[in-house]
Enzyme design. Structure first.
Site, PDB file in Angstrom:
ATOM      1  N   GLY A  10       0.830  -1.199   0.000  1.00 51.68           N
ATOM      2  CA  GLY A  10       0.000   0.000   0.000  1.00 51.68           C
ATOM      3  C   GLY A  10       0.868   1.254   0.000  1.00 51.68           C
ATOM      4  O   GLY A  10       2.099   1.193   0.099  1.00 51.68           O
ATOM      5  N   GLN A  11       0.222   2.409  -0.097  1.00 52.31           N
ATOM      6  CA  GLN A  11       0.950   3.689  -0.171  1.00 52.31           C
ATOM      7  C   GLN A  11       1.824   3.913   1.058  1.00 52.31           C
ATOM      8  O   GLN A  11       2.994   4.258   0.955  1.00 52.31           O
ATOM      9  CB  GLN A  11      -0.029   4.862  -0.231  1.00 52.31           C
ATOM     10  CG  GLN A  11      -0.952   4.890  -1.386  1.00 52.31           C
ATOM     11  CD  GLN A  11      -1.558   6.274  -1.485  1.00 52.31           C
ATOM     12  OE1 GLN A  11      -0.882   7.208  -1.923  1.00 52.31           O
ATOM     13  NE2 GLN A  11      -2.798   6.425  -1.076  1.00 52.31           N
ATOM     14  N   LEU A  12       1.228   3.705   2.239  1.00 46.14           N
ATOM     15  CA  LEU A  12       1.972   4.001   3.461  1.00 46.14           C
ATOM     16  C   LEU A  12       3.042   2.941   3.716  1.00 46.14           C
ATOM     17  O   LEU A  12       4.188   3.263   4.077  1.00 46.14           O
ATOM     18  CB  LEU A  12       1.000   4.104   4.648  1.00 46.14           C
ATOM     19  CG  LEU A  12       1.624   4.469   5.976  1.00 46.14           C
ATOM     20  CD1 LEU A  12       2.371   5.807   5.897  1.00 46.14           C
ATOM     21  CD2 LEU A  12       0.555   4.549   7.075  1.00 46.14           C
ATOM     22  N   ALA A  69      -5.409  -1.802   5.234  1.00 45.36           N
ATOM     23  CA  ALA A  69      -6.821  -1.477   5.472  1.00 45.36           C
ATOM     24  C   ALA A  69      -7.587  -1.689   4.181  1.00 45.36           C
ATOM     25  O   ALA A  69      -6.989  -1.711   3.094  1.00 45.36           O
ATOM     26  CB  ALA A  69      -6.962  -0.009   5.900  1.00 45.36           C
ATOM     27  N   TYR A  70      -8.882  -1.844   4.312  1.00 46.08           N
ATOM     28  CA  TYR A  70      -9.750  -1.829   3.143  1.00 46.08           C
ATOM     29  C   TYR A  70     -10.034  -0.348   2.887  1.00 46.08           C
ATOM     30  O   TYR A  70     -10.696   0.312   3.683  1.00 46.08           O
ATOM     31  CB  TYR A  70     -11.041  -2.597   3.439  1.00 46.08           C
ATOM     32  CG  TYR A  70     -11.968  -2.708   2.244  1.00 46.08           C
ATOM     33  CD1 TYR A  70     -12.253  -3.955   1.686  1.00 46.08           C
ATOM     34  CD2 TYR A  70     -12.556  -1.582   1.673  1.00 46.08           C
ATOM     35  CE1 TYR A  70     -13.104  -4.061   0.585  1.00 46.08           C
ATOM     36  CE2 TYR A  70     -13.397  -1.689   0.579  1.00 46.08           C
ATOM     37  CZ  TYR A  70     -13.669  -2.927   0.041  1.00 46.08           C
ATOM     38  OH  TYR A  70     -14.509  -3.028  -1.027  1.00 46.08           O
ATOM     39  N   THR A 110      -8.545   7.322  10.037  1.00 42.92           N
ATOM     40  CA  THR A 110      -8.931   8.285   9.003  1.00 42.92           C
ATOM     41  C   THR A 110      -9.748   9.465   9.524  1.00 42.92           C
ATOM     42  O   THR A 110     -10.466   9.341  10.525  1.00 42.92           O
ATOM     43  CB  THR A 110      -9.759   7.536   7.934  1.00 42.92           C
ATOM     44  OG1 THR A 110     -10.319   8.472   7.024  1.00 42.92           O
ATOM     45  CG2 THR A 110     -10.918   6.755   8.550  1.00 42.92           C
ATOM     46  N   TYR A 134     -16.957   2.764   5.108  1.00 42.14           N
ATOM     47  CA  TYR A 134     -15.513   2.787   5.376  1.00 42.14           C
ATOM     48  C   TYR A 134     -15.236   3.493   6.711  1.00 42.14           C
ATOM     49  O   TYR A 134     -14.553   2.954   7.584  1.00 42.14           O
ATOM     50  CB  TYR A 134     -14.808   3.502   4.213  1.00 42.14           C
ATOM     51  CG  TYR A 134     -13.377   3.887   4.476  1.00 42.14           C
ATOM     52  CD1 TYR A 134     -12.358   2.942   4.485  1.00 42.14           C
ATOM     53  CD2 TYR A 134     -13.026   5.231   4.705  1.00 42.14           C
ATOM     54  CE1 TYR A 134     -11.039   3.318   4.721  1.00 42.14           C
ATOM     55  CE2 TYR A 134     -11.713   5.605   4.938  1.00 42.14           C
ATOM     56  CZ  TYR A 134     -10.723   4.650   4.948  1.00 42.14           C
ATOM     57  OH  TYR A 134      -9.419   5.015   5.189  1.00 42.14           O
ATOM     58  N   TRP A 160      -6.555  12.345   3.136  1.00 38.94           N
ATOM     59  CA  TRP A 160      -6.180  12.614   1.728  1.00 38.94           C
ATOM     60  C   TRP A 160      -4.750  12.149   1.407  1.00 38.94           C
ATOM     61  O   TRP A 160      -3.929  12.927   0.925  1.00 38.94           O
ATOM     62  CB  TRP A 160      -6.306  14.101   1.427  1.00 38.94           C
ATOM     63  CG  TRP A 160      -7.679  14.671   1.472  1.00 38.94           C
ATOM     64  CD1 TRP A 160      -8.754  14.222   2.170  1.00 38.94           C
ATOM     65  CD2 TRP A 160      -8.140  15.846   0.777  1.00 38.94           C
ATOM     66  NE1 TRP A 160      -9.848  15.032   1.968  1.00 38.94           N
ATOM     67  CE2 TRP A 160      -9.494  16.038   1.103  1.00 38.94           C
ATOM     68  CE3 TRP A 160      -7.537  16.758  -0.088  1.00 38.94           C
ATOM     69  CZ2 TRP A 160     -10.258  17.102   0.611  1.00 38.94           C
ATOM     70  CZ3 TRP A 160      -8.290  17.814  -0.583  1.00 38.94           C
ATOM     71  CH2 TRP A 160      -9.641  17.974  -0.239  1.00 38.94           C
TER      72      TRP A 160
HETATM   73  N1  NAP Z   1      -5.697   6.700   1.164  1.00 35.56           N
HETATM   74  C1  NAP Z   1      -6.219   7.718   1.840  1.00 35.56           C
HETATM   75  O1  NAP Z   1      -6.582   8.768   1.285  1.00 35.56           O
HETATM   76  C2  NAP Z   1      -6.379   7.618   3.336  1.00 35.56           C
HETATM   77  C3  NAP Z   1      -6.968   8.682   4.015  1.00 35.56           C
HETATM   78  C4  NAP Z   1      -7.103   8.597   5.398  1.00 35.56           C
HETATM   79  C5  NAP Z   1      -6.660   7.468   6.070  1.00 35.56           C
HETATM   80  N2  NAP Z   1      -6.098   6.447   5.388  1.00 35.56           N
HETATM   81  C6  NAP Z   1      -5.646   5.272   6.143  1.00 35.56           C
HETATM   82  O2  NAP Z   1      -4.243   5.211   6.014  1.00 35.56           O
HETATM   83  C7  NAP Z   1      -3.814   3.837   6.045  1.00 35.56           C
HETATM   84  C8  NAP Z   1      -2.913   3.573   4.852  1.00 35.56           C
HETATM   85  O3  NAP Z   1      -3.663   3.837   3.669  1.00 35.56           O
HETATM   86  P1  NAP Z   1      -3.049   3.659   2.222  1.00 35.56           P
HETATM   87  O4  NAP Z   1      -3.505   4.823   1.407  1.00 35.56           O
HETATM   88  O5  NAP Z   1      -1.597   3.320   2.316  1.00 35.56           O
HETATM   89  O6  NAP Z   1      -3.883   2.415   1.726  1.00 35.56           O
HETATM   90  P2  NAP Z   1      -3.670   1.544   0.434  1.00 35.56           P
HETATM   91  O7  NAP Z   1      -2.655   2.148  -0.473  1.00 35.56           O
HETATM   92  O8  NAP Z   1      -5.018   1.217  -0.082  1.00 35.56           O
HETATM   93  O9  NAP Z   1      -3.021   0.237   1.041  1.00 35.56           O
HETATM   94  C9  NAP Z   1      -3.737  -0.581   1.887  1.00 35.56           C
HETATM   95  C10 NAP Z   1      -3.039  -1.927   1.905  1.00 35.56           C
HETATM   96  O10 NAP Z   1      -3.871  -2.793   2.694  1.00 35.56           O
HETATM   97  C11 NAP Z   1      -3.827  -4.031   2.084  1.00 35.56           C
HETATM   98  N3  NAP Z   1      -4.971  -4.862   2.372  1.00 35.56           N
HETATM   99  C12 NAP Z   1      -6.256  -4.658   2.004  1.00 35.56           C
HETATM  100  N4  NAP Z   1      -7.002  -5.718   2.372  1.00 35.56           N
HETATM  101  C13 NAP Z   1      -6.148  -6.585   2.978  1.00 35.56           C
HETATM  102  C14 NAP Z   1      -6.310  -7.848   3.550  1.00 35.56           C
HETATM  103  N5  NAP Z   1      -7.477  -8.481   3.548  1.00 35.56           N
HETATM  104  N6  NAP Z   1      -5.233  -8.448   4.102  1.00 35.56           N
HETATM  105  C15 NAP Z   1      -4.024  -7.848   4.084  1.00 35.56           C
HETATM  106  N7  NAP Z   1      -3.796  -6.656   3.530  1.00 35.56           N
HETATM  107  C16 NAP Z   1      -4.864  -6.031   2.988  1.00 35.56           C
HETATM  108  C17 NAP Z   1      -3.785  -3.780   0.587  1.00 35.56           C
HETATM  109  O11 NAP Z   1      -3.242  -4.913  -0.018  1.00 35.56           O
HETATM  110  P3  NAP Z   1      -3.180  -5.099  -1.624  1.00 35.56           P
HETATM  111  O12 NAP Z   1      -2.096  -4.178  -2.070  1.00 35.56           O
HETATM  112  O13 NAP Z   1      -2.863  -6.535  -1.771  1.00 35.56           O
HETATM  113  O14 NAP Z   1      -4.538  -4.704  -2.120  1.00 35.56           O
HETATM  114  C18 NAP Z   1      -2.906  -2.541   0.515  1.00 35.56           C
HETATM  115  O15 NAP Z   1      -1.571  -2.888   0.270  1.00 35.56           O
HETATM  116  C19 NAP Z   1      -5.091   2.999   6.091  1.00 35.56           C
HETATM  117  O16 NAP Z   1      -5.349   2.656   7.415  1.00 35.56           O
HETATM  118  C20 NAP Z   1      -6.163   3.956   5.602  1.00 35.56           C
HETATM  119  O17 NAP Z   1      -7.422   3.629   6.136  1.00 35.56           O
HETATM  120  C21 NAP Z   1      -5.938   6.494   4.026  1.00 35.56           C
END
Ligand code: NAP
Length: 300
Positions: A10-12, A69-70, A110, A134, A160
């Site tokens: 994932g991104q983080l 996370a999903y 989030t 979500y 974001w």
């Molecule tokens: N993105 C945003 O704008 C945002 C905003 C606020 C808060 N957040 C929070 O910040 C955190 C990091 O977000 P991010 O943007 O890095 O998310 P992301 O890029 O969507 O990455 C999430 C990772 O979680 C993995 N994942 C999903 N379902 C899974 C499962 N069943 N088992 C194991 N791994 C699983 C995904 O795996 P795959 O690569 O295999 O799909 C992905 O690598 C999360 O907690 C998110 O809720 C994000």
């Protein structure tokens, strides 16, 4: 310390990995911490038995950083059971495991736990009221974690998130802007963008902090985003300006762009608590947007 990072693709997760790699290169491959990155292949958070199986077969950890996370906000409306499992029940299970292992847990949440009608930057103590699946499952994850781990965990709410990796608004705009002459972008949702590298740096700084490493400190929620506030429309315009892309951006309202999941209108967060406790920097969003775009365009 033995540190587990979930969500390695994932991104983080990838941003943390990028910083660790850069650091170990500087230190000649010597790092005092041992980082283990796992994705869903090794640790599938949608399955209780996969989680138990992974930890039964691994050595204990000192810190677990849960970046997985999903995150598909619209799709979540239709996959409620799966989203609840990943964002809530799996977090509960991770908290129980962290307790058993006497490990610290860093969990990421989030701004979507808020309904966006607060009228001023949200503090950690402000009333939550998520308006989509979500956000509801992320809040349930926070609450379960706090109940199981009254000490030794931290929850960082962010907003974001964008990066060089995966799918995000910045990359989508860069791609669309090169293909089209004109784009409609929502202008009435306000927030603070967060470069995932800045959040990754923050997390690494916290786990290295002496205050954090002391055992049995009460579990706390912190807000972290980049500094400044902006709507998606102005954000898109700035992305095109920095990337020198000639694409006209037209502002539209949320009503003109209906999505399966409702979005909160304004989710600015007050970052005073994390800044004060851990001497964290919150760079202005434009500064780090520039670094991210450079990295994307130069394929770094
Ligand atoms: N993105 C945003 O704008 C945002 C905003 C606020 C808060 N957040 C929070 O910040 C955190 C990091 O977000 P991010 O943007 O890095 O998310 P992301 O890029 O969507 O990455 C999430 C990772 O979680 C993995 N994942 C999903 N379902 C899974 C499962 N069943 N088992 C194991 N791994 C699983 C995904 O795996 P795959 O690569 O295999 O799909 C992905 O690598 C999360 O907690 C998110 O809720 C994000």
């Amino acid at each position: 310390m033995r540190i587990l990072v979930t969500g390695k693709n994932g991104q983080l997760g990838r941003s943390i990995h990028k910083l660790i790699n850069a650091d170990t290169k500087i230190d000649n491959n010597q790092s005092s911490n041992d980082f283990i990155f796992v994705g869903r292949e090794e640790l599938d958070l949608s399955s209780e038995s996969s989680i138990s199986h992974y930890f039964d077969r691994s050595n204990k950890f000192d810190v677990i950083i849960n970046c997985a996370a999903y995150t598909a906000v619209d799709k979540a409306e239709k996959e409620q059971e799966l989203v609840n499992q990943v964002n809530h029940l799996a977090v509960k299970q991770l908290a129980n495991i962290a307790n058993e292992q006497k490990a610290k847990l860093v969990h990421v949440s989030t701004d979507y736990v808020f309904d966006g009608t607060g009228g001023k930057p949200y503090k950690e103590t402000d009333k939550t009221n998520p308006i989509n699946v979500y956000g509801k499952t992320k809040l349930a994850g926070e609450k379960a974690l706090q109940e199981i781990m009254p000490t030794d965990a931290i929850i960082i709410r962010t907003s974001w998130l964008y990066s060089e990796f995966g799918n995000n608004f910045v990359k989508t705009m860069l791609n669309l802007g090169k293909e089209r002459d004109e784009l409609n972008v929502v202008s009435d949702q306000i927030g603070s963008p967060t470069y995932a590298t800045d959040l990754a740096e923050t997390i690494l700084k916290i786990i290295d902090n002496k205050n954090y490493q002391d055992k049995e400190q009460s579990t706390e929620i912190y807000h972290y985003s980049n500094e400044g506030e902006i709507g998606w429309y102005d954000f898109a315009k700035e992305i095109f300006k920095l990337a020198k892309i000639d694409c006209k951006v037209c502002p539209i309202t949320t009503e003109q762009y209906p999505t399966p999941a409702k979005r909160p209108k304004s989710t600015l967060m007050d970052k005073g608590k994390i800044v004060e406790k851990f001497s964290i920097k919150t760079p202005y969003w434009k500064e780090t947007l520039c670094s991210c775009i450079n990295n994307i365009e130069n394929k770094i």
